[in-house]
Enzyme design. Structure first.
Site, short mmCIF file in Angstrom:
data_model
loop_
_atom_site.label_atom_id
_atom_site.label_comp_id
_atom_site.label_asym_id
_atom_site.label_seq_id
_atom_site.Cartn_x
_atom_site.Cartn_y
_atom_site.Cartn_z
N HIS A 1 0.82 -1.21 0.00
CA HIS A 1 0.00 0.00 0.00
C HIS A 1 0.86 1.27 0.00
O HIS A 1 0.31 2.36 0.11
CB HIS A 1 -0.93 0.00 1.21
CG HIS A 1 -0.24 -0.22 2.51
ND1 HIS A 1 0.25 -1.45 2.89
CD2 HIS A 1 0.06 0.62 3.53
CE1 HIS A 1 0.82 -1.35 4.06
NE2 HIS A 1 0.72 -0.10 4.48
N TYR A 2 2.16 1.15 -0.11
CA TYR A 2 3.02 2.32 -0.24
C TYR A 2 3.08 2.69 -1.72
O TYR A 2 3.98 2.29 -2.45
CB TYR A 2 4.43 2.02 0.26
CG TYR A 2 4.57 1.88 1.75
CD1 TYR A 2 3.51 2.17 2.60
CD2 TYR A 2 5.76 1.46 2.32
CE1 TYR A 2 3.63 2.03 3.98
CE2 TYR A 2 5.91 1.34 3.70
CZ TYR A 2 4.84 1.61 4.51
OH TYR A 2 4.98 1.49 5.87
N GLY A 3 2.12 3.47 -2.14
CA GLY A 3 2.02 3.83 -3.54
C GLY A 3 0.69 3.37 -4.10
O GLY A 3 -0.28 3.17 -3.37
N LYS B 1 5.00 -5.32 3.96
CA LYS B 1 3.71 -5.27 4.65
C LYS B 1 2.58 -5.37 3.63
O LYS B 1 2.67 -4.81 2.54
CB LYS B 1 3.58 -3.98 5.45
CG LYS B 1 4.53 -3.91 6.65
CD LYS B 1 4.29 -2.67 7.47
CE LYS B 1 4.79 -1.42 6.76
NZ LYS B 1 6.26 -1.42 6.58
#
Length: 329
Positions: A58-60, A89
């Site tokens: 979910h980073y991006g 993650k």
């Protein structure tokens, strides 16, 4: 306890340096960095001993997140694949929240493996948050099956309390516990998390060691943050508490100036002295080199920092809103 380059910590069966690298700053949509430049920053991190890399699905965006960057990097530098401990993650959606169900976890791991396309294995997979609707034992059992299937190397935990750590570890050995740990957020040292990890022999990974930029010294008043900076939404950056929280920064700056190092180096070194592996993120090569140079702190320095924490308490929650309820679960 002090972690030095001569005394690395074992994570997922590999030795890691005293400082890791968080890919948050390289993959979030509000701070885009072109992949060639990002790969150069990652290469610099590895060359300076930061061989534990931490990212998230979910980073991006679904089309451009940590996994896409990792794939790009190891396509360019395949010889580095075995040199890096990769922690990812997942099982989390910014809007929908965590999904710790067996189906949700498997779908997240399969998505990650599809993006990586065999260029790098996942050494540690961790649910970004504990799903309050699913017993943690159920989530860990699913991850244990994925370890047995060879799809992930080990299991990590993120933002969990001491009780959850014990429950999870009883199902399958935990490779690492990722928590927010900094001079702004020393809570794990007193709420049982750090003690539990030490007792069970679980490495602690400390994210946000420079407190979302507070301890870089780059901004001194709220107006130094651009109007669209995401930190303006966080409780600790609100106008009514900004000046109070900045007092701690000023106090740490005095120590840094006295020692001839940067405020960030003092902050990162403090996390190392707590027995944790800090994972600062950066988009600049110079910052990576700075962050990997751990400042020497004496017992007197550490005592002074302890006093600063006690006398200049930070005001405001870490995230606020619904996200705050998912912390230390």
């Amino acid at each position: 306890m002090s972690l030095g380059r001569a005394a690395p910590t074992a994570v997922a069966g590999k030795a890691v340096g005293p400082v890791g690298f968080g890919m948050l700053g390289l993959t979030k949509p509000w701070a885009p960095v072109e992949y060639p430049e990002a790969a150069h920053v990652l290469k610099t991190a590895l060359q300076h001993g930061a061989n534990m890399w931490n990212g998230g699905i979910h980073y991006g965006t679904p089309q451009a997140n940590s996994l896409h960057l990792v794939k790009y990097y190891f396509e360019k530098y395949p010889e580095d694949a075995d040199k890096v401990v990769l922690s990812i993650k997942g099982a989390f959606d910014i809007r929908a929240g965590p999904n710790g169900s067996p189906e949700g976890i498997r779908a997240s791991v399969e998505e990650a493996l599809k993006v990586l396309d065999g260029k790098k294995k996942i050494d540690i997979f961790e649910c970004a948050r504990v799903d309050p609707a699913v017993p943690v034992e159920t989530s860990i059992q699913t991850l244990a099956e994925l370890v047995q299937e060879g799809k992930i190397g080990g299991i990590g935990l993120s933002e969990v309390g001491a009780s959850t750590i014990r429950k999870a570890h009883a199902v399958h050995p935990i490779s690492a516990v990722e928590i927010e740990l900094s001079l702004f957020t020393p809570d794990p040292l007193t709420n049982g998390i750090s003690d539990t990890c030490e007792e069970l022999g679980i490495p602690v990974v400390g994210y946000c060691p420079i407190s979302r930029g507070w301890l870089t010294g780059e901004f001194r008043k709220l107006e130094d943050l651009s109007e669209n900076d995401f930190r303006r939404m966080l409780p600790r950056f609100q106008p009514d508490v900004f000046d109070q929280n900045f007092k701690l920064v000023e106090a740490v700056e005095k120590i840094a100036k006295r020692k001839g190092v940067t405020t960030a180096q003092v902050a990162i070194s403090w996390v190392c002295h707590q027995g944790a592996i800090p994972i600062p993120g950066s988009v600049r090569e110079s910052r990576v080199i700075e962050n990997c140079t751990v400042a020497p702190l004496t017992d007197d320095d550490l005592a002074e920092l302890k006093s600063i924490i006690e006398t200049l308490p930070i005001v405001g929650q870490r995230y606020g809103g619904g996200q705050e309820k998912l912390l230390n679960a």
